[in-house]
Design a protein around this motif. Structure first.
Motif, PDB file in Angstrom:
ATOM      1  N   ARG A  42       0.831  -1.206   0.000  1.00 37.13           N
ATOM      2  CA  ARG A  42       0.000   0.000   0.000  1.00 37.13           C
ATOM      3  C   ARG A  42       0.868   1.260   0.000  1.00 37.13           C
ATOM      4  O   ARG A  42       0.601   2.210  -0.742  1.00 37.13           O
ATOM      5  CB  ARG A  42      -0.926   0.004   1.217  1.00 37.13           C
ATOM      6  N   ASP A  43       1.906   1.243   0.836  1.00 34.93           N
ATOM      7  CA  ASP A  43       2.829   2.386   0.870  1.00 34.93           C
ATOM      8  C   ASP A  43       3.459   2.616  -0.504  1.00 34.93           C
ATOM      9  O   ASP A  43       3.575   3.754  -0.973  1.00 34.93           O
ATOM     10  CB  ASP A  43       3.932   2.141   1.899  1.00 34.93           C
ATOM     11  N   ALA A  44       3.901   1.528  -1.129  1.00 37.83           N
ATOM     12  CA  ALA A  44       4.548   1.629  -2.446  1.00 37.83           C
ATOM     13  C   ALA A  44       3.578   2.163  -3.487  1.00 37.83           C
ATOM     14  O   ALA A  44       3.948   2.956  -4.370  1.00 37.83           O
ATOM     15  CB  ALA A  44       5.090   0.269  -2.866  1.00 37.83           C
ATOM     16  N   LEU A  45       2.308   1.734  -3.401  1.00 39.39           N
ATOM     17  CA  LEU A  45       1.296   2.221  -4.334  1.00 39.39           C
ATOM     18  C   LEU A  45       1.116   3.722  -4.196  1.00 39.39           C
ATOM     19  O   LEU A  45       1.007   4.449  -5.197  1.00 39.39           O
ATOM     20  CB  LEU A  45      -0.025   1.496  -4.065  1.00 39.39           C
ATOM     21  N   LEU A  46       1.106   4.212  -2.957  1.00 44.54           N
ATOM     22  CA  LEU A  46       0.973   5.652  -2.730  1.00 44.54           C
ATOM     23  C   LEU A  46       2.173   6.414  -3.280  1.00 44.54           C
ATOM     24  O   LEU A  46       2.031   7.506  -3.836  1.00 44.54           O
ATOM     25  CB  LEU A  46       0.815   5.920  -1.223  1.00 44.54           C
ATOM     26  N   VAL A  47       3.386   5.830  -3.150  1.00 40.58           N
ATOM     27  CA  VAL A  47       4.594   6.469  -3.675  1.00 40.58           C
ATOM     28  C   VAL A  47       4.507   6.587  -5.195  1.00 40.58           C
ATOM     29  O   VAL A  47       4.780   7.647  -5.778  1.00 40.58           O
ATOM     30  CB  VAL A  47       5.854   5.669  -3.266  1.00 40.58           C
ATOM     31  N   ASP A  54       1.890   6.585  -7.033  1.00 41.20           N
ATOM     32  CA  ASP A  54       0.814   7.507  -7.403  1.00 41.20           C
ATOM     33  C   ASP A  54       1.250   8.957  -7.275  1.00 41.20           C
ATOM     34  O   ASP A  54       0.955   9.784  -8.141  1.00 41.20           O
ATOM     35  CB  ASP A  54      -0.402   7.235  -6.517  1.00 41.20           C
ATOM     36  N   ARG A  55       2.002   9.289  -6.210  1.00 41.17           N
ATOM     37  CA  ARG A  55       2.372  10.692  -5.991  1.00 41.17           C
ATOM     38  C   ARG A  55       3.576  11.128  -6.806  1.00 41.17           C
ATOM     39  O   ARG A  55       3.729  12.300  -7.133  1.00 41.17           O
ATOM     40  CB  ARG A  55       2.634  10.937  -4.504  1.00 41.17           C
ATOM     41  N   SER A  56       4.460  10.183  -7.149  1.00 44.06           N
ATOM     42  CA  SER A  56       5.696  10.571  -7.843  1.00 44.06           C
ATOM     43  C   SER A  56       5.535  10.627  -9.350  1.00 44.06           C
ATOM     44  O   SER A  56       6.226  11.383 -10.033  1.00 44.06           O
ATOM     45  CB  SER A  56       6.825   9.601  -7.492  1.00 44.06           C
ATOM     46  N   GLY A  57       4.637   9.812  -9.891  1.00 43.37           N
ATOM     47  CA  GLY A  57       4.450   9.785 -11.338  1.00 43.37           C
ATOM     48  C   GLY A  57       5.573   9.118 -12.103  1.00 43.37           C
ATOM     49  O   GLY A  57       5.636   9.223 -13.328  1.00 43.37           O
ATOM     50  N   THR A  58       6.475   8.418 -11.391  1.00 41.22           N
ATOM     51  CA  THR A  58       7.628   7.790 -12.051  1.00 41.22           C
ATOM     52  C   THR A  58       7.395   6.333 -12.411  1.00 41.22           C
ATOM     53  O   THR A  58       8.217   5.720 -13.066  1.00 41.22           O
ATOM     54  CB  THR A  58       8.867   7.854 -11.151  1.00 41.22           C
ATOM     55  N   ARG A  59       6.280   5.747 -11.928  1.00 46.66           N
ATOM     56  CA  ARG A  59       5.916   4.347 -12.181  1.00 46.66           C
ATOM     57  C   ARG A  59       6.827   3.377 -11.445  1.00 46.66           C
ATOM     58  O   ARG A  59       6.788   2.183 -11.694  1.00 46.66           O
ATOM     59  CB  ARG A  59       5.916   4.039 -13.685  1.00 46.66           C
ATOM     60  N   VAL A  60       7.663   3.880 -10.532  1.00 45.41           N
ATOM     61  CA  VAL A  60       8.498   3.006  -9.714  1.00 45.41           C
ATOM     62  C   VAL A  60       8.518   3.525  -8.278  1.00 45.41           C
ATOM     63  O   VAL A  60       8.326   4.722  -8.032  1.00 45.41           O
ATOM     64  CB  VAL A  60       9.954   2.901 -10.226  1.00 45.41           C
TER      65      VAL A  60
END
Length: 355
Positions: free
Chosen positions: A22-27, A29-35
Motif C-alpha cells: 500500500r505504501d509503495a502504491l501511494l509512492v 501515485d504521488r511521484s508519477g515515475t511508475r516506480v
C-alpha cells in the motif's frame, strides 16, 4: 552527463525497505515515475518496485499490507554516479525500462533517471551531421571490412554512442554522411527509430570523397530550409559533451562557427635551453607545453553552409579559415568531458579501457 532527480523529487519516489505494498502504491501515485525505490536506514538502495510488480501482486490476490520488498527487484539495474547521458539512454532503451536509479559505490541512492527525463526532454530544432565516410586507414586491417564508426566500444558501435548522446541532449534530427562501406552503416543504424531519433543519410560518390566538410553541401541541397545552427561532428569520436550548452554558447556569442576544443599537454623529454645573444639565460627541465586542439565538434550557422564548395573535398578547418577570411566570428568552446579520437589501434584500445 545526466542530472539526478532533485532531492525533493527523489524523496517522493522512495519508501523505507519496511514499506507495505500500500505504501509503495501511494509512492508511485504521488511521484508519477511508475516506480517505488526502497531504501534501507543508511540510504542504500534495497529494491525497486514497478507499477507492473504491484499489478501482478494484486492479481495474485496479495494483501496490500504485505511487505513491498518481497515483490520488488532487490538487485535492479543501476548506473554509477556521474554516468554519461548516452550510457543512461542506452540502458533504458536496451532493457525496455522506464527508470534506472543512480547509486554511489557503496549503494547509496543518489538519483533516478527516467526515460521521459532523458529521452523525452524538450526536443531541440537543430539538425546534427555525423561525418562517417572516412576509410579509417590508420586502423589498418581492423577497418578492411568494417567502417571505423562501427568499431565496438562497451557493447555498442562508436556511432551509436554518438547518436545516443545527441538524442539525450534533445537532438532528434540527425544526418549521417556515408561513403566507405556505407551500406553497413545504413543497415546497422536504420532509420534511427530504435535509438529515439530520425536518421537520414548524405551519400557521397564513392569515387569522390568529400572530406570532413564537403558533405555539408549535400545537406545544403537537401535541407535548404534550415534556420537553426547545425551541429557537425566526426563519426570516430568517443566524446561526452552537452549539445545544449554548445548551442547556447554559440547563440550567446553571435558566432558563425563555434569550435569545441580540448586541452592537450606535451612534455618535451629534454631540458630546453633559452638563449639571448649566445648566452644561456634559462634552462627548463622537461617542460610541458599546453595547447588547445580541435575536438572535431562544431556548431555552424546555416548561412555558412553556402561557403562549402560543391562536388569536391574540403575539411572543417577549411570552413573555419573561410569564415575568418570573411571577418566572421569563430569562437572556442572547451569540452570538459571525456574525449578520444579513435584514429589508431592504440586509441581504440584506450576507448575500450584496455590501456
Amino acid at each position: 552527463m545526466t542530472v539526478p532527480e532533485p532531492a525533493e523529487e527523489l524523496r517522493r519516489a522512495t519508501a523505507p525497505a519496511s514499506a507495505t505494498l500500500r505504501d509503495a502504491l501511494l509512492v508511485i501515485d504521488r511521484s508519477g515515475t511508475r516506480v517505488c525505490l526502497l531504501v534501507d536506514d543508511a540510504g542504500r538502495l534495497a529494491g525497486l518496485l514497478t507499477d507492473g510488480d504491484l499489478r501482478r501482486a494484486v492479481i495474485r490476490g496479495k494483501s496490500l499490507e504485505e511487505r513491498a520488498i518481497d515483490h520488488a527487484t532487490t538487485s535492479p539495474h543501476t548506473v554509477a554516479a556521474g554516468s554519461p547521458r548516452a550510457l543512461v539512454v542506452d540502458l533504458l532503451t536496451a532493457l525496455h525500462v522506464s527508470a534506472v536509479p543512480e547509486v554511489a559505490a557503496d549503494g547509496t541512492l543518489l538519483g533516478l533517471h527516467t526515460l521521459s527525463d532523458v529521452v523525452g526532454a524538450r526536443p531541440l530544432p537543430n539538425v546534427a551531421v555525423i561525418m562517417a565516410g572516412g576509410r579509417g586507414t590508420r586502423l589498418g586491417e581492423l577497418t578492411a571490412d568494417t567502417p571505423k564508426p562501427l568499431m565496438t566500444v562497451a557493447g555498442r558501435s562508436i556511432i551509436e554512442w554518438l547518436v545516443l548522446g545527441l538524442v539525450g541532449d534533445g537532438i532528434r534530427d540527425i544526418h549521417i554522411s556515408v561513403n566507405y562501406l556505407a551500406e553497413q552503416i545504413e543497415e546497422h543504424l536504420g532509420d534511427g527509430s530504435r535509438l529515439g531519433c530520425s536518421l537520414r543519410y548524405l551519400r557521397e560518390d564513392p569515387d569522390r570523397p568529400l572530406g570532413t566538410a564537403g558533405s555539408l553541401a549535400l545537406l545544403r541541397a537537401e535541407r535548404p530550409d534550415l534556420t537553426d545552427p547545425v551541429i557537425v561532428m566526426n563519426g570516430d569520436l568517443m566524446v561526452q559533451f552537452d549539445a545544449g550548452d554548445l548551442l547556447r554558447t554559440h547563440r550567446r556569442t553571435g558566432a558563425t562557427m563555434t569550435m569545441a576544443t580540448r586541452s592537450y599537454q606535451h612534455e618535451i623529454p629534454f631540458g630546453v635551453v633559452q638563449t639571448e645573444g649566445g648566452r644561456v639565460v634559462r634552462v627548463a627541465e622537461k617542460p610541458t607545453l599546453s595547447f588547445d586542439i580541435n575536438a572535431a565538434v562544431y556548431a555552424v550557422a546555416p548561412h555558412a553552409l553556402a561557403w562549402v564548395p560543391e562536388g569536391r573535398a574540403s575539411g572543417m578547418p577549411d570552413l573555419v579559415e573561410t569564415c575568418l577570411a570573411k571577418g566572421e566570428v569563430v569562437t572556442a568552446w572547451p569540452i570538459g568531458g571525456d574525449w578520444i579520437d579513435v584514429g589508431t589501434p592504440t586509441d581504440l584500445a584506450r576507448a575500450k579501457g584496455h590501456t
